[in-house]
Design an enzyme around this catalytic site. Structure first.
Site, PDB file in Angstrom:
ATOM      1  N   SER A  72       0.863  -1.190   0.000  1.00  0.00           N
ATOM      2  CA  SER A  72       0.000   0.000   0.000  1.00  0.00           C
ATOM      3  C   SER A  72       0.896   1.235   0.000  1.00  0.00           C
ATOM      4  O   SER A  72       1.963   1.231   0.635  1.00  0.00           O
ATOM      5  CB  SER A  72      -0.878   0.016   1.252  1.00  0.00           C
ATOM      6  N   TYR A  81      -2.309  -0.969  10.480  1.00  0.00           N
ATOM      7  CA  TYR A  81      -2.360  -1.466   9.097  1.00  0.00           C
ATOM      8  C   TYR A  81      -1.161  -0.932   8.308  1.00  0.00           C
ATOM      9  O   TYR A  81      -0.475  -1.673   7.597  1.00  0.00           O
ATOM     10  CB  TYR A  81      -3.673  -1.006   8.460  1.00  0.00           C
TER      11      TYR A  81
HETATM   12  P1  NAP Z   1     -11.368  -6.330   0.098  1.00  0.00           P
HETATM   13  O1  NAP Z   1     -12.254  -5.834  -0.982  1.00  0.00           O
HETATM   14  O2  NAP Z   1     -11.764  -6.121   1.524  1.00  0.00           O
HETATM   15  O3  NAP Z   1     -11.086  -7.877  -0.163  1.00  0.00           O
HETATM   16  C1  NAP Z   1     -10.242  -8.557   0.701  1.00  0.00           C
HETATM   17  C2  NAP Z   1      -9.999  -9.950   0.180  1.00  0.00           C
HETATM   18  O4  NAP Z   1      -9.083 -10.586   1.074  1.00  0.00           O
HETATM   19  C3  NAP Z   1     -11.258 -10.778   0.141  1.00  0.00           C
HETATM   20  O5  NAP Z   1     -11.237 -11.607  -0.994  1.00  0.00           O
HETATM   21  C4  NAP Z   1     -11.157 -11.606   1.425  1.00  0.00           C
HETATM   22  O6  NAP Z   1     -11.711 -12.899   1.288  1.00  0.00           O
HETATM   23  C5  NAP Z   1      -9.661 -11.778   1.538  1.00  0.00           C
HETATM   24  N1  NAP Z   1      -9.241 -12.055   2.891  1.00  0.00           N
HETATM   25  C6  NAP Z   1      -9.454 -11.344   4.021  1.00  0.00           C
HETATM   26  N2  NAP Z   1      -8.920 -11.971   5.075  1.00  0.00           N
HETATM   27  C7  NAP Z   1      -8.374 -13.111   4.593  1.00  0.00           C
HETATM   28  C8  NAP Z   1      -7.683 -14.181   5.176  1.00  0.00           C
HETATM   29  N3  NAP Z   1      -7.447 -14.245   6.488  1.00  0.00           N
HETATM   30  N4  NAP Z   1      -7.247 -15.190   4.384  1.00  0.00           N
HETATM   31  C9  NAP Z   1      -7.486 -15.175   3.056  1.00  0.00           C
HETATM   32  N5  NAP Z   1      -8.152 -14.196   2.453  1.00  0.00           N
HETATM   33  C10 NAP Z   1      -8.596 -13.174   3.210  1.00  0.00           C
HETATM   34  O7  NAP Z   1      -9.907  -5.695  -0.004  1.00  0.00           O
HETATM   35  P2  NAP Z   1      -9.102  -5.039  -1.218  1.00  0.00           P
HETATM   36  O8  NAP Z   1      -9.301  -3.574  -1.135  1.00  0.00           O
HETATM   37  O9  NAP Z   1      -9.358  -5.745  -2.483  1.00  0.00           O
HETATM   38  O10 NAP Z   1      -7.623  -5.289  -0.700  1.00  0.00           O
HETATM   39  C11 NAP Z   1      -6.760  -6.262  -1.264  1.00  0.00           C
HETATM   40  C12 NAP Z   1      -5.347  -5.902  -0.878  1.00  0.00           C
HETATM   41  O11 NAP Z   1      -5.035  -4.600  -1.353  1.00  0.00           O
HETATM   42  C13 NAP Z   1      -5.102  -5.885   0.639  1.00  0.00           C
HETATM   43  O12 NAP Z   1      -3.838  -6.422   0.922  1.00  0.00           O
HETATM   44  C14 NAP Z   1      -5.144  -4.404   0.964  1.00  0.00           C
HETATM   45  O13 NAP Z   1      -4.407  -4.095   2.110  1.00  0.00           O
HETATM   46  C15 NAP Z   1      -4.514  -3.824  -0.293  1.00  0.00           C
HETATM   47  N6  NAP Z   1      -4.816  -2.412  -0.508  1.00  0.00           N
HETATM   48  C16 NAP Z   1      -6.086  -1.995  -0.744  1.00  0.00           C
HETATM   49  C17 NAP Z   1      -6.323  -0.636  -0.929  1.00  0.00           C
HETATM   50  C18 NAP Z   1      -7.697  -0.094  -1.210  1.00  0.00           C
HETATM   51  O14 NAP Z   1      -7.851   1.147  -1.219  1.00  0.00           O
HETATM   52  N7  NAP Z   1      -8.698  -0.915  -1.463  1.00  0.00           N
HETATM   53  C19 NAP Z   1      -5.271   0.281  -0.860  1.00  0.00           C
HETATM   54  C20 NAP Z   1      -3.995  -0.180  -0.608  1.00  0.00           C
HETATM   55  C21 NAP Z   1      -3.779  -1.525  -0.437  1.00  0.00           C
HETATM   56  P3  NAP Z   1     -13.103 -13.394   1.987  1.00  0.00           P
HETATM   57  O15 NAP Z   1     -14.144 -12.374   1.656  1.00  0.00           O
HETATM   58  O16 NAP Z   1     -13.321 -14.731   1.359  1.00  0.00           O
HETATM   59  O17 NAP Z   1     -12.823 -13.479   3.462  1.00  0.00           O
END
Ligand code: NAP
Length: 249
Positions: free
Chosen positions: A142, A156
């Site tokens: 991130s 985080y």
């Molecule tokens: P999201 O929409 O909340 O989706 C999270 C995903 O991770 C879901 O598929 C969830 O699966 C899975 N997950 C959560 N806990 C888990 C676990 N213990 N084991 C395996 N899978 C798990 O999040 P996102 O925004 O796509 O984020 C994905 C990545 O991008 C993360 O690492 C996040 O920190 C990073 N990121 C996101 C943003 C942003 O603005 N969105 C910015 C910077 C970085 P289930 O639903 O099946 O539990």
């Protein structure tokens, strides 16, 4: 070349988009999920429509034995992986003065301990020193690692700093073994990660309008494009780097 890959946390958001984008390349994708089996099945179906192969596997990135079982299932079905995208991650909004040891354990467990164990499993299979064919690892970090993150996001943010430094160190460790390791650092992307946060999606969208030169929030597919490119052979000279995909922020 058809690749076999694992995308962790692929039932929703950035992971789901990455799995589908890999499907467009004709790759075989293990769609990992933790608590959303129906959404994971939808993603696997979308991968197949896009031209790839897919199956879903439930494994928490916070539970080592489940992660290991996932890699072994992929071995059984398709043989050793060619690439790995460690995307699963959780947010946990809390100010440090109100935080508990449990808060730290919960977020670090998934965002960095599980990611490291997943990299270990990946390196064991891809390293040429261990009889593998080489490969590529992409860790989803991130930009908060360098901006300090959104309000109440300091724990985080610390996990994402660890993702950066682990990526750099691991790239040095396994570069001579044919394994490339990179990090994609998203800016603010429109996903469910903000659901339930006091500083939620609406607030974040307004903030990003002012902070990002492109003046808007990003979409999961815009991260997926970079992650899949880094896993592809087109990125053959890229390793040990953190690539910001953040609308210029
Ligand atoms: P999201 O929409 O909340 O989706 C999270 C995903 O991770 C879901 O598929 C969830 O699966 C899975 N997950 C959560 N806990 C888990 C676990 N213990 N084991 C395996 N899978 C798990 O999040 P996102 O925004 O796509 O984020 C994905 C990545 O991008 C993360 O690492 C996040 O920190 C990073 N990121 C996101 C943003 C942003 O603005 N969105 C910015 C910077 C970085 P289930 O639903 O099946 O539990």
């Amino acid at each position: 070349m058809t690749k076999t890959i694992i995308v962790t946390g692929a039932s929703r958001g950035i992971g789901a988009a990455t799995a589908v984008r890999a499907g467009q390349n004709g790759w075989r994708v293990c769609v990992n999920y933790n608590s959303s089996p129906d959404k994971a099945e939808e993603v696997a179906a979308a991968v197949k429509v896009a031209g790839g192969e897919a199956f879903t596997f439930k494994a928490s990135q916070g539970v080592e034995s489940e992660l290991v079982a996932m890699f072994e299932e992929v071995d059984r079905r398709w043989g050793p992986i060619d690439a790995l995208c460690n995307n699963a991650g959780i947010d946990h909004e809390v100010e440090i003065a109100e935080s508990t040891w449990d808060n730290y354990m919960k977020v670090f467990n998934v965002n960095i301990l599980g990611l490291m164990a997943s990299c270990r499993e990946g390196v064991q299979r891809m390293s040429t020193k261990r009889g593998g064919k080489g490969g590529s690892i992409v860790n989803i970090g991130s930009i908060s690692a360098r901006t300090g993150g959104l309000p109440k996001d300091v724990i985080y943010t610390a996990t994402k700093g660890a993702v950066d430094s682990f990526t750099l160190g691991l790239a040095k460790e396994v570069g001579g073994e044919g394994v490339r390791v990179n990090c994609v650092r998203p800016g603010v992307i429109e996903t469910d990660i903000f659901a339930g946060n006091e500083f939620g999606l609406a607030e974040v969208k307004e903030l990003v309008k002012k902070l990002a030169p492109l003046g808007r929030i990003g979409q999961p597919e815009e991260i997926a494009n970079m992650a899949v490119w880094l896993m592809s052979d087109e990125a053959s000279y890229c390793t040990g780097m953190c690539y910001d995909v953040s609308g210029g922020r």
